[in-house]
Design a protein around this motif. Structure first.
Motif, PDB file in Angstrom:
ATOM      1  N   ALA A  55     -16.906  21.445  20.593  1.00 46.46           N
ATOM      2  CA  ALA A  55     -16.841  20.040  20.998  1.00 46.46           C
ATOM      3  C   ALA A  55     -18.234  19.497  21.302  1.00 46.46           C
ATOM      4  CB  ALA A  55     -15.940  19.892  22.218  1.00 46.46           C
ATOM      5  N   ASP A  56     -18.486  18.251  20.894  1.00 49.37           N
ATOM      6  CA  ASP A  56     -19.753  17.589  21.210  1.00 49.37           C
ATOM      7  C   ASP A  56     -19.716  16.944  22.584  1.00 49.37           C
ATOM      8  OD1 ASP A  56     -21.713  17.804  18.992  1.00 49.37           O
ATOM      9  OD2 ASP A  56     -20.058  17.015  17.826  1.00 49.37           O
ATOM     10  N   LEU A  57     -18.534  16.609  23.084  1.00 46.83           N
ATOM     11  CA  LEU A  57     -18.431  16.040  24.417  1.00 46.83           C
ATOM     12  C   LEU A  57     -18.687  17.147  25.442  1.00 46.83           C
ATOM     13  CD1 LEU A  57     -15.231  13.848  23.940  1.00 46.83           C
ATOM     14  CD2 LEU A  57     -17.599  13.071  24.020  1.00 46.83           C
ATOM     15  N   PRO A  58     -19.565  16.930  26.417  1.00 52.41           N
ATOM     16  CA  PRO A  58     -19.928  17.988  27.379  1.00 52.41           C
ATOM     17  C   PRO A  58     -18.793  18.313  28.348  1.00 52.41           C
ATOM     18  CG  PRO A  58     -20.964  15.922  27.987  1.00 52.41           C
ATOM     19  CD  PRO A  58     -20.325  15.694  26.641  1.00 52.41           C
ATOM     20  N   LYS A  59     -18.888  19.478  28.955  1.00 45.44           N
ATOM     21  CA  LYS A  59     -17.838  19.932  29.859  1.00 45.44           C
ATOM     22  C   LYS A  59     -17.710  19.043  31.094  1.00 45.44           C
ATOM     23  CE  LYS A  59     -18.057  24.793  28.473  1.00 45.44           C
ATOM     24  NZ  LYS A  59     -18.285  26.190  28.905  1.00 45.44           N
ATOM     25  N   ASN A  60     -18.809  18.428  31.521  1.00 42.09           N
ATOM     26  CA  ASN A  60     -18.766  17.608  32.737  1.00 42.09           C
ATOM     27  C   ASN A  60     -18.506  16.136  32.438  1.00 42.09           C
ATOM     28  OD1 ASN A  60     -21.185  16.991  31.505  1.00 42.09           O
ATOM     29  ND2 ASN A  60     -22.321  16.792  33.439  1.00 42.09           N
ATOM     30  N   ILE A  61     -17.944  15.853  31.267  1.00 40.30           N
ATOM     31  CA  ILE A  61     -17.739  14.467  30.850  1.00 40.30           C
ATOM     32  C   ILE A  61     -16.870  13.695  31.846  1.00 40.30           C
ATOM     33  CG2 ILE A  61     -15.664  14.901  29.454  1.00 40.30           C
ATOM     34  CD1 ILE A  61     -18.525  12.647  28.324  1.00 40.30           C
ATOM     35  N   GLY A  62     -15.940  14.393  32.502  1.00 39.59           N
ATOM     36  CA  GLY A  62     -15.033  13.723  33.427  1.00 39.59           C
ATOM     37  C   GLY A  62     -15.684  13.263  34.715  1.00 39.59           C
ATOM     38  N   THR A  63     -16.908  13.719  34.988  1.00 42.58           N
ATOM     39  CA  THR A  63     -17.580  13.346  36.233  1.00 42.58           C
ATOM     40  C   THR A  63     -18.532  12.173  36.048  1.00 42.58           C
ATOM     41  OG1 THR A  63     -19.421  14.893  35.858  1.00 42.58           O
ATOM     42  CG2 THR A  63     -17.465  15.747  36.987  1.00 42.58           C
ATOM     43  N   LEU A  64     -18.633  11.636  34.853  1.00 44.54           N
ATOM     44  CA  LEU A  64     -19.538  10.514  34.618  1.00 44.54           C
ATOM     45  C   LEU A  64     -19.103   9.292  35.423  1.00 44.54           C
ATOM     46  CD1 LEU A  64     -20.084  10.570  30.735  1.00 44.54           C
ATOM     47  CD2 LEU A  64     -21.696  11.267  32.500  1.00 44.54           C
ATOM     48  N   PRO A  65     -20.043   8.550  35.995  1.00 49.31           N
ATOM     49  CA  PRO A  65     -19.688   7.319  36.708  1.00 49.31           C
ATOM     50  C   PRO A  65     -19.414   6.195  35.719  1.00 49.31           C
ATOM     51  CG  PRO A  65     -22.062   7.646  36.744  1.00 49.31           C
ATOM     52  CD  PRO A  65     -21.476   8.869  36.084  1.00 49.31           C
ATOM     53  N   HIS A  66     -18.338   6.332  34.975  1.00 46.43           N
ATOM     54  CA  HIS A  66     -18.005   5.379  33.923  1.00 46.43           C
ATOM     55  C   HIS A  66     -16.496   5.250  33.852  1.00 46.43           C
ATOM     56  CE1 HIS A  66     -17.649   3.599  29.890  1.00 46.43           C
ATOM     57  NE2 HIS A  66     -18.937   3.304  29.969  1.00 46.43           N
ATOM     58  N   ALA A  68     -14.585   5.039  31.441  1.00 48.08           N
ATOM     59  CA  ALA A  68     -13.961   5.787  30.345  1.00 48.08           C
ATOM     60  C   ALA A  68     -14.006   7.298  30.562  1.00 48.08           C
ATOM     61  CB  ALA A  68     -14.636   5.445  29.025  1.00 48.08           C
ATOM     62  N   ALA A  69     -14.522   7.753  31.701  1.00 46.03           N
ATOM     63  CA  ALA A  69     -14.722   9.188  31.921  1.00 46.03           C
ATOM     64  C   ALA A  69     -13.410   9.985  31.794  1.00 46.03           C
ATOM     65  CB  ALA A  69     -15.342   9.427  33.286  1.00 46.03           C
ATOM     66  N   ARG A  70     -12.354   9.466  32.386  1.00 39.34           N
ATOM     67  CA  ARG A  70     -11.070  10.179  32.336  1.00 39.34           C
ATOM     68  C   ARG A  70     -10.544  10.261  30.914  1.00 39.34           C
ATOM     69  NH1 ARG A  70      -5.597   8.492  35.744  1.00 39.34           N
ATOM     70  NH2 ARG A  70      -4.274  10.203  34.994  1.00 39.34           N
ATOM     71  N   LEU A  71     -10.687   9.177  30.162  1.00 33.41           N
ATOM     72  CA  LEU A  71     -10.242   9.158  28.766  1.00 33.41           C
ATOM     73  C   LEU A  71     -11.048  10.143  27.930  1.00 33.41           C
ATOM     74  CD1 LEU A  71      -8.637   7.898  26.397  1.00 33.41           C
ATOM     75  CD2 LEU A  71     -10.455   6.200  26.212  1.00 33.41           C
ATOM     76  N   LEU A  72     -12.362  10.151  28.130  1.00 29.50           N
ATOM     77  CA  LEU A  72     -13.222  11.055  27.368  1.00 29.50           C
ATOM     78  C   LEU A  72     -12.926  12.517  27.701  1.00 29.50           C
ATOM     79  CD1 LEU A  72     -16.578   9.074  27.597  1.00 29.50           C
ATOM     80  CD2 LEU A  72     -15.033   9.242  25.643  1.00 29.50           C
ATOM     81  N   LYS A  73     -12.633  12.807  28.945  1.00 27.77           N
ATOM     82  CA  LYS A  73     -12.268  14.172  29.341  1.00 27.77           C
ATOM     83  C   LYS A  73     -10.982  14.602  28.633  1.00 27.77           C
ATOM     84  CE  LYS A  73     -11.548  17.147  33.377  1.00 27.77           C
ATOM     85  NZ  LYS A  73     -10.346  17.834  32.845  1.00 27.77           N
ATOM     86  N   HIS A  74     -10.030  13.673  28.536  1.00 21.75           N
ATOM     87  CA  HIS A  74      -8.783  13.970  27.828  1.00 21.75           C
ATOM     88  C   HIS A  74      -9.058  14.245  26.345  1.00 21.75           C
ATOM     89  CE1 HIS A  74      -4.402  13.817  27.229  1.00 21.75           C
ATOM     90  NE2 HIS A  74      -4.672  13.195  26.094  1.00 21.75           N
TER      91      HIS A  74
END
Length: 264
Positions: A55-66, A68-74
């Protein structure tokens, strides 16, 4: 036993032999054999995860202050989903689709298509399997592959997901607001007008993300619905290609890709 897609004590290696054709046919044949063995041993989901690119999306994607963070983590943990409004295909409809096969342009440019597919399989973006190995999968659907010739350029591989009605039947789960076609110029002009002059003249940069759609993983269980009729092997074996990541030609690929890149 042909291509090793039926239960047997030993696997037929014809697809992985020089008799499969030129160099790229031979290489693709080895990939088909390897994927078939993995599928029989480990099952569908595990085979997909073993073969596709990380995956190109990083493991900590869900912690971004954005927002869309939850969507990207999914998208990273589960994958992009392909939900359809209609019932699964019958065996008869699957057989008719594979019998019809790819578009005639795919047969005319079969060497190019084989080279292109071999490259994408090697990069962990696609998987090719004998039809009989996946025929009984309940969610399997098959769309025709094609090739568009281009003047003074390499041909372009396409998949006609509208022909199989898959685009029309796809439930639109991707955030439509991520699609900003038609609004780019006003946004750029606004940024330029309101740029802080203390930083000097405005510079603009256009970034091209190579293999853009292919950087987003599909949910393994939904991949079978995005099957593609590939030109048969030289021995007549019917083949189906499967995208392990968001494919070109699928109506949901652009908004999912835009949802990810807009965050960047």
């Amino acid at each position: 036993v042909r291509c090793g897609y039926e239960p047997a004590p030993q696997v037929d290696n014809r697809l992985a032999s020089p008799g499969f054709g030129a160099t790229h046919h031979y290489s693709l044949g080895k990939h088909i054999l390897s994927a078939s063995q993995l599928l029989r041993t480990h099952g569908w989901d595990s085979t997909v995860r073993r073969l596709r690119t990380p995956a190109d999306l990083p493991k900590n994607i869900g912690t971004l202050p954005h927002k869309a963070a939850r969507l990207l983590k999914h998208m990273r943990d589960v994958g992009v989903q392909c939900k359809l409004r209609t019932s699964p295909w019958t065996l008869q409809r699957k057989d008719e689709a594979i019998k019809r096969g790819p578009h005639k342009s795919a047969l005319e440019f079969s060497d190019f298509l084989t080279e292109e597919m071999t490259s994408m399989v090697a990069r962990g973006q696609w998987m090719v399997l004998p039809y009989n190995l996946v025929r009984d999968e309940p969610t399997l659907r098959i769309a025709p592959a094609g090739v568009v010739p281009q003047h003074d350029r390499w041909p372009r591989t396409i998949v006609d997901y509208s022909h199989s009605n898959l685009n029309q039947e796809t439930v639109r789960l991707a955030p439509s607001e991520s699609m900003q076609f038609g609004r780019t110029l006003p946004c750029l002009l606004q940024r330029i007008v309101h740029a802080d002059p203390r930083h000097g003249p405005v510079l603009m940069s256009k970034e091209d993300v190579a293999d853009g759609f292919y950087r987003l993983h599909l949910r393994p269980g939904d991949i079978l619905a995005l099957g593609v009729a590939f030109p048969p092997a030289p021995d007549g074996t019917l083949l189906v290609a499967f995208p392990l990541t968001c494919p070109m030609g699928w109506v949901a690929s652009p908004p999912w890709f835009s949802a990810a890149t807009e965050t960047g």
